[in-house]
Scaffold this motif. Structure first.
Motif, PDB file in Angstrom:
ATOM      1  N   CYS A 264      56.725  68.567  35.402  1.00 28.24           N
ATOM      2  CA  CYS A 264      55.260  68.953  35.715  1.00 28.24           C
ATOM      3  C   CYS A 264      54.399  68.515  34.498  1.00 28.24           C
ATOM      4  O   CYS A 264      54.541  69.212  33.292  1.00 28.24           O
ATOM      5  CB  CYS A 264      55.076  70.277  35.960  1.00 28.24           C
ATOM      6  N   LYS A 265      53.717  67.344  34.578  1.00 30.74           N
ATOM      7  CA  LYS A 265      52.872  66.855  33.562  1.00 30.74           C
ATOM      8  C   LYS A 265      51.393  66.796  34.035  1.00 30.74           C
ATOM      9  O   LYS A 265      51.138  66.299  35.094  1.00 30.74           O
ATOM     10  CB  LYS A 265      53.211  65.524  33.073  1.00 30.74           C
ATOM     11  N   CYS A 266      50.679  67.632  33.228  1.00 28.30           N
ATOM     12  CA  CYS A 266      49.134  67.474  33.642  1.00 28.30           C
ATOM     13  C   CYS A 266      48.827  67.997  34.884  1.00 28.30           C
ATOM     14  O   CYS A 266      48.009  67.594  35.635  1.00 28.30           O
ATOM     15  CB  CYS A 266      48.505  66.051  33.488  1.00 28.30           C
ATOM     16  N   GLY A 267      49.623  69.318  35.429  1.00 29.70           N
ATOM     17  CA  GLY A 267      49.307  69.702  36.587  1.00 29.70           C
ATOM     18  C   GLY A 267      49.787  68.923  37.840  1.00 29.70           C
ATOM     19  O   GLY A 267      49.463  69.354  38.965  1.00 29.70           O
ATOM     20  N   SER A 268      50.454  68.055  37.556  1.00 26.47           N
ATOM     21  CA  SER A 268      51.007  67.177  38.805  1.00 26.47           C
ATOM     22  C   SER A 268      52.487  66.992  38.273  1.00 26.47           C
ATOM     23  O   SER A 268      52.887  66.577  37.296  1.00 26.47           O
ATOM     24  CB  SER A 268      50.271  65.922  39.028  1.00 26.47           C
ATOM     25  N   CYS A 269      53.318  66.614  39.592  1.00 29.51           N
ATOM     26  CA  CYS A 269      54.751  66.417  39.378  1.00 29.51           C
ATOM     27  C   CYS A 269      54.878  64.805  39.055  1.00 29.51           C
ATOM     28  O   CYS A 269      54.368  63.972  39.617  1.00 29.51           O
ATOM     29  CB  CYS A 269      55.391  66.590  40.664  1.00 29.51           C
ATOM     30  N   ARG A 270      55.798  64.657  38.259  1.00 31.38           N
ATOM     31  CA  ARG A 270      56.455  63.263  37.936  1.00 31.38           C
ATOM     32  C   ARG A 270      57.791  63.193  38.266  1.00 31.38           C
ATOM     33  O   ARG A 270      58.512  63.671  37.554  1.00 31.38           O
ATOM     34  CB  ARG A 270      56.085  62.586  36.627  1.00 31.38           C
ATOM     35  N   CYS A 271      58.327  62.570  39.430  1.00 23.41           N
ATOM     36  CA  CYS A 271      59.455  62.601  40.053  1.00 23.41           C
ATOM     37  C   CYS A 271      60.320  61.715  39.233  1.00 23.41           C
ATOM     38  O   CYS A 271      59.943  60.655  38.819  1.00 23.41           O
ATOM     39  CB  CYS A 271      59.546  62.196  41.508  1.00 23.41           C
ATOM     40  N   THR A 272      61.533  62.396  38.921  1.00 24.39           N
ATOM     41  CA  THR A 272      62.405  61.655  38.003  1.00 24.39           C
ATOM     42  C   THR A 272      63.179  60.549  38.756  1.00 24.39           C
ATOM     43  O   THR A 272      63.507  59.421  38.103  1.00 24.39           O
ATOM     44  CB  THR A 272      63.454  62.578  37.291  1.00 24.39           C
ATOM     45  N   ASP A 273      63.397  60.826  40.004  1.00 26.54           N
ATOM     46  CA  ASP A 273      63.811  59.753  41.011  1.00 26.54           C
ATOM     47  C   ASP A 273      62.743  59.200  41.677  1.00 26.54           C
ATOM     48  O   ASP A 273      62.190  59.798  42.215  1.00 26.54           O
ATOM     49  CB  ASP A 273      65.115  60.473  41.693  1.00 26.54           C
ATOM     50  N   THR A 274      62.778  57.765  41.572  1.00 32.34           N
ATOM     51  CA  THR A 274      61.372  57.202  42.086  1.00 32.34           C
ATOM     52  C   THR A 274      61.612  57.204  43.968  1.00 32.34           C
ATOM     53  O   THR A 274      60.453  56.918  44.473  1.00 32.34           O
ATOM     54  CB  THR A 274      61.344  55.489  41.774  1.00 32.34           C
ATOM     55  N   LYS A 275      62.841  57.720  44.519  1.00 33.21           N
ATOM     56  CA  LYS A 275      62.717  57.461  45.870  1.00 33.21           C
ATOM     57  C   LYS A 275      61.973  58.786  46.292  1.00 33.21           C
ATOM     58  O   LYS A 275      61.627  59.117  47.459  1.00 33.21           O
ATOM     59  CB  LYS A 275      64.171  57.513  46.435  1.00 33.21           C
ATOM     60  N   PHE A 276      62.023  59.952  45.359  1.00 35.64           N
ATOM     61  CA  PHE A 276      60.994  61.089  45.724  1.00 35.64           C
ATOM     62  C   PHE A 276      59.668  61.063  45.520  1.00 35.64           C
ATOM     63  O   PHE A 276      59.393  60.383  44.351  1.00 35.64           O
ATOM     64  CB  PHE A 276      61.646  62.368  45.123  1.00 35.64           C
ATOM     65  N   GLN A 277      58.839  61.516  46.269  1.00 31.74           N
ATOM     66  CA  GLN A 277      57.430  61.633  45.787  1.00 31.74           C
ATOM     67  C   GLN A 277      56.798  62.848  46.610  1.00 31.74           C
ATOM     68  O   GLN A 277      57.465  63.795  47.205  1.00 31.74           O
ATOM     69  CB  GLN A 277      56.699  60.393  46.514  1.00 31.74           C
ATOM     70  N   GLY A 278      55.534  62.880  46.595  1.00 30.89           N
ATOM     71  CA  GLY A 278      54.640  63.954  47.117  1.00 30.89           C
ATOM     72  C   GLY A 278      54.430  65.007  45.936  1.00 30.89           C
ATOM     73  O   GLY A 278      54.561  64.659  44.964  1.00 30.89           O
ATOM     74  N   PRO A 279      53.307  65.851  46.120  1.00 31.35           N
ATOM     75  CA  PRO A 279      52.935  66.883  45.115  1.00 31.35           C
ATOM     76  C   PRO A 279      53.884  67.628  44.500  1.00 31.35           C
ATOM     77  O   PRO A 279      53.797  67.948  43.407  1.00 31.35           O
ATOM     78  CB  PRO A 279      51.799  67.816  45.955  1.00 31.35           C
ATOM     79  N   THR A 280      55.134  67.858  45.289  1.00 32.54           N
ATOM     80  CA  THR A 280      56.002  68.767  44.481  1.00 32.54           C
ATOM     81  C   THR A 280      57.561  67.873  44.579  1.00 32.54           C
ATOM     82  O   THR A 280      58.461  68.391  44.695  1.00 32.54           O
ATOM     83  CB  THR A 280      56.140  70.122  45.158  1.00 32.54           C
ATOM     84  N   CYS A 281      57.300  66.528  44.588  1.00 30.84           N
ATOM     85  CA  CYS A 281      58.767  65.859  44.932  1.00 30.84           C
ATOM     86  C   CYS A 281      59.516  66.141  46.209  1.00 30.84           C
ATOM     87  O   CYS A 281      60.849  66.148  46.098  1.00 30.84           O
ATOM     88  CB  CYS A 281      59.611  65.936  43.645  1.00 30.84           C
ATOM     89  N   GLU A 282      58.688  66.431  47.196  1.00 23.95           N
ATOM     90  CA  GLU A 282      59.456  67.004  48.392  1.00 23.95           C
ATOM     91  C   GLU A 282      59.742  65.922  49.274  1.00 23.95           C
ATOM     92  O   GLU A 282      60.306  66.147  50.103  1.00 23.95           O
ATOM     93  CB  GLU A 282      58.504  68.247  48.856  1.00 23.95           C
ATOM     94  N   LEU A 283      58.962  64.842  49.236  1.00 21.99           N
ATOM     95  CA  LEU A 283      59.056  63.587  49.983  1.00 21.99           C
ATOM     96  C   LEU A 283      60.094  62.779  49.515  1.00 21.99           C
ATOM     97  O   LEU A 283      60.124  62.390  48.493  1.00 21.99           O
ATOM     98  CB  LEU A 283      57.740  63.097  50.303  1.00 21.99           C
TER      99      LEU A 283
END
Length: 795
Positions: free
Chosen positions: A610-629
């Motif tokens: 969680c950086k600056c109020g948003s998620c930065r996913c460590t695995d590029t295949k995940f995305q979305g506001p909370t890396c749920e997608l």
């Protein structure tokens, strides 16, 4: 005091005699020379009036500091000037709480509380007003029906002729005090809008149709409680005609709004029903007819006719918005379905307006008016008059069912029924001081009541009123001794006004104004006076240079979203001092991890940071506001196939609930599979999918997620298995049967030939082996038969 001692004290302060100035707050850095200047720096700044507060070498500006620092520096609290703003309720009549069947005069009905307040503002210190709104029961209504009488509205006029009494009957269910009026419009009476030939002026309609002469706007009936008069006068109206499709309705709306006395508007709920089946002309279109003067927004009705349509251009939309708002008129656009999109866009520009679909002959006009009125009256939206430069207003609403809104939504509440009460908090803040009082007005759109706010400004300290002009304490009377210090006369400067701005600079004094022995005097942001930097003033009083060498300022910090320090901090000495929970050079990085919390309570679902109020996913295949997608994970195609089917092909299990279940899908169709996006085309993970529907047809699509929206590109052509071709199959079967029959027949024939040849060979062989008498015919039999009597035995 000896002049040399004063100069030594000044130089000592410049060279670092004051720790408070070197390391002090923004109050000290502002270099305030009087109590009035000090309190305008910030609401946290105070001025010590103790005459003996300063130590030797301290500059006069050291009297200005934050309150805690002043106390720590031994300034008695009673000697600290720190004036505060306040609110005084000048008129606070409670909102009307009407009992059932109780009659209340119009002038006694109150829907907002308070009605008048005086707000005293100090720079940077907000003051909050609590505003209450209660929608009154049985509130009077004025309704003016403005109708297009061009030829295309002929059948509509017939249905409007009985509108008066019918609408009176329906509105009686809402209010006991209702007035109705009627006006009509066609177009400007100049070419090319209408034909100006004498024959066409008399009768603008073609064929045998009898029409009245064209006109711009006519007030047929001023507001009245007599529904029968409405019916009688409307029934006498005749259709007219014009040449172009758009009509001059804006001219008519302007006159209805500004001619209050002629129309008969009261200070009640004002409704304007605008009925047409065409578009509209607006500012600039008048040039087609040689009309270049802009609309003046004044009343020009003579004999109930608009007489200046040929002289003034159509009003602009902004001009109409202003006049409708100034006169508290709520507009209902009753237009045909064809022009719905145009008037819905117009509605977005005109506050407190509604659009209804008018049937082709206006048969549904009463239902339309009632629905639109209920929609408008159930919403309360606050607006304010023009604010003085530097004054800002923030709203917070407390609506029904515990709904709380801020920002632009904080100005409004929805679904307000009669008798409902809602509250608003109105925060007013000023970033500068005004020499005279200012008035602002806050009112609910469409209502005649308003809150009048009288703004007063604290520009100086109370102690300044008892100052001693030309005091001997201020170096031979060169200043006014007030608030424990000298306020220098024009052209004088220094702790006790001991220096003149006109004195010639010396190298020694200039050297004290150069930072780190540099070449720039006072960082080029000020003047060196008496060996001390006097920082320049800027046009905006909120922007100041500060520091010993004027090297600091509060307006050159990093920005985010076009806001200084991102709106989450303050700028001090060209560096952002961020508020709690914010960091970064522009305070644009939020430390709040709440937006990163997933439904399972984990930060970013455990797949990122969680950086600056948003998620930065460590695995590029995940995305979305909370890396749920995970658009490329197995099963994503099957998961979303139903939404793709219903959106692209209107089939599948979700075809009946498509809008509800698949609202966050953005579907694009392509004709060729080659045009489907490839993973190299975008930075977002992309999944290629191939799924089968209930008809065994394959469909191809790609799936990705961008800005919380599912992006789908689908091949518009289904790939279905081809059905059997009956004719070739039947022909093949028949041919097969025939071929098999022929084959069997040939085999049988071959076997018979082989059998015959074997029999013939056998016959030939037996013939060769036979020992027949060649003299006789071996197959001859005699015709004589000899029978021997056995008893005779040769006797």
């Amino acid at each position: 005091m000896d002049l040399r001692l004063l100069l030594i004290a000044t130089l000592s302060a410049v060279l670092g005699g004051s720790t408070a100035q070197q390391d002090g707050s923004m109050c000290i850095k502002a270099n305030a020379q009087s109590c009035g200047e000090c309190i305008q720096v910030s609401e946290t700044c105070g001025w010590c009036t103790d005459e003996n507060f300063l130590t030797v070498g301290e500059p006069k500006s050291a009297r200005c500091d934050d309150l805690e620092s002043l106390k720590k520096r031994k300034c008695t609290e009673s000697l600290i000037e720190n004036p505060r703003g306040n609110i005084i309720l000048d008129q606070n009549k409670p909102v009307t709480m009407r009992k059932k069947d109780e009659k209340v005069k119009l002038e006694d009905i109150t829907q907002i509380q308070p009605q008048r307040v005086t707000v005293t503002l100090r720079t940077g210190e907000p003051q909050t007003i609590n505003l209450k709104f209660r929608r009154a029961d049985d509130y009077p209504i004025d309704l003016y029906y403005l109708m297009d009488l061009s030829y295309s509205m002929k059948d509509d006029l017939e249905n409007v002729k009985n509108l008066g009494t019918e609408l009176m009957r329906e509105m009686a269910k809402i209010t006991s005090d209702f007035q109705i009026g009627f006006g009509s419009f066609v177009e400007k009476t100049v070419m090319p809008y209408v034909s100006t030939t004498p024959l066409r002026v008399m009768n603008p309609c073609l064929g045998n149709h009898n029409c009245t002469s064209p006109f711009s706007y006519k007030n047929v009936l001023s507001l009245t409680k007599d529904g029968k008069s409405f019916n009688n006068l409307v029934s006498q109206q005749q259709i007219s005609g014009n040449l172009d499709s758009p009509e001059g309705g804006f001219d008519a709306i302007m006159q209805v709004a500004v001619c209050e006395k002629i129309i008969g508007w009261r200070n009640v709920t004002r409704l304007l029903v605008f009925s047409t089946d065409a578009g509209f002309h607006f500012a600039g279109d008048g040039k087609l007819g040689g009309i270049v003067l802009p609309n003046d927004g004044q009343c020009h009705l003579e004999g109930n006719m608009y007489t200046m349509s040929h002289y003034y251009d159509y009003p602009s939309i902004a001009h109409l918005v202003q006049k409708l708002s100034d006169h508290n008129i709520q507009t209902i656009f009753a237009v045909t379905e064809e022009f719905q999109p145009v008037y819905k866009e117009l509605k977005n520009l005109i506050p407190k307006s509604a659009v209804g679909t008018l049937s082709s002959n206006s048969s549904n006009v009463i239902k339309l008016i009632l629905d639109a009125y209920n929609s408008l009256s159930s919403e309360v939206t606050l607006e304010h008059s023009k604010l003085p430069d530097g004054v800002t207003i923030q709203y917070k609403s407390f609506c029904k069912n515990g709904v709380t809104q801020t920002g632009d939504d904080g100005r409004r509440c929805f679904n307000i029924s009669i008798g409902d009460e809602v509250n608003f908090k109105i925060s007013i803040e000023s970033q500068k001081c005004f020499s005279k009082d200012e008035i602002i007005k806050i009112k609910p759109l469409g209502f005649n009541e308003e809150l009048v706010v009288n703004l007063k400004f604290i520009c100086d300290c109370q102690c300044s009123s008892s100052g001693q002009a030309n005091s001997k304490k201020c170096f031979d009377g060169n200043g006014t001794f007030e608030c424990g210090a000298c306020k220098c006369n024009e052209g004088r400067i220094g702790r006790v006004c001991e220096c003149s701005k006109d004195e010639v600079r010396t190298e020694d004094l200039d050297a004290n104004c150069r930072k780190d022995n540099g070449t720039d005097i006072c960082s080029n942001n000020g003047d060196c006076v008496c060996g001390t930097c006097e920082c320049k003033k800027r046009e905006n009083p909120a922007e100041v240079y500060s520091g010993k060498y004027c090297e600091c300022d509060n307006f050159n910090c990093d920005r985010s979203n076009n806001k200084l320090c991102g709106g989450h901090g303050r700028c001090e000495c060209r560096k952002c001092i961020c508020d709690a929970n914010y960091t970064g050079s522009a305070c644009d990085c939020s430390l709040d991890t709440t937006p990163c919390l997933a439904k399972n309570g984990q930060i970013c679902n455990g797949r990122g940071e969680c950086k600056c109020g948003s998620c930065r996913c460590t695995d590029t295949k995940f995305q979305g506001p909370t890396c749920e997608l995970c658009p490329t994970c197995p099963g994503v195609c099957t998961e979303h196939k139903d939404c793709v089917q219903c959106l692209a092909f209107q089939t599948g299990d979700k075809k009946d609930t498509c809008k509800k279940d698949c609202s966050n899908f953005n579907v694009t169709k392509v004709k060729d599979r080659d045009k489907l996006p490839q993973p190299t085309d975008q930075v977002f993970p992309l999944a290629h999918c191939k799924e089968r529907d209930a008809s065994d047809c394959w469909f191809y699509f790609t799936f990705s997620v961008k800005n919380d929206t599912n992006q789908v590109v689908v091949l518009e052509q289904l790939e279905c298995p081809e059905g059997p071709d009956i004719i070739p199959i039947v022909a093949g079967v028949v041919a097969g049967i025939v071929m098999i029959g022929l084959a069997l027949l040939l085999i049988w024939k071959l076997l018979m030939i082989i059998h015959d040849r074997r029999e013939f060979a056998k016959f030939e062989k037996e013939k060769m082996n036979a020992k027949w008498d060649t003299g006789e015919n071996p197959i001859y039999k005699s015709a004589v038969t000899t029978v021997v009597n056995p008893k005779y035995e040769g006797k």
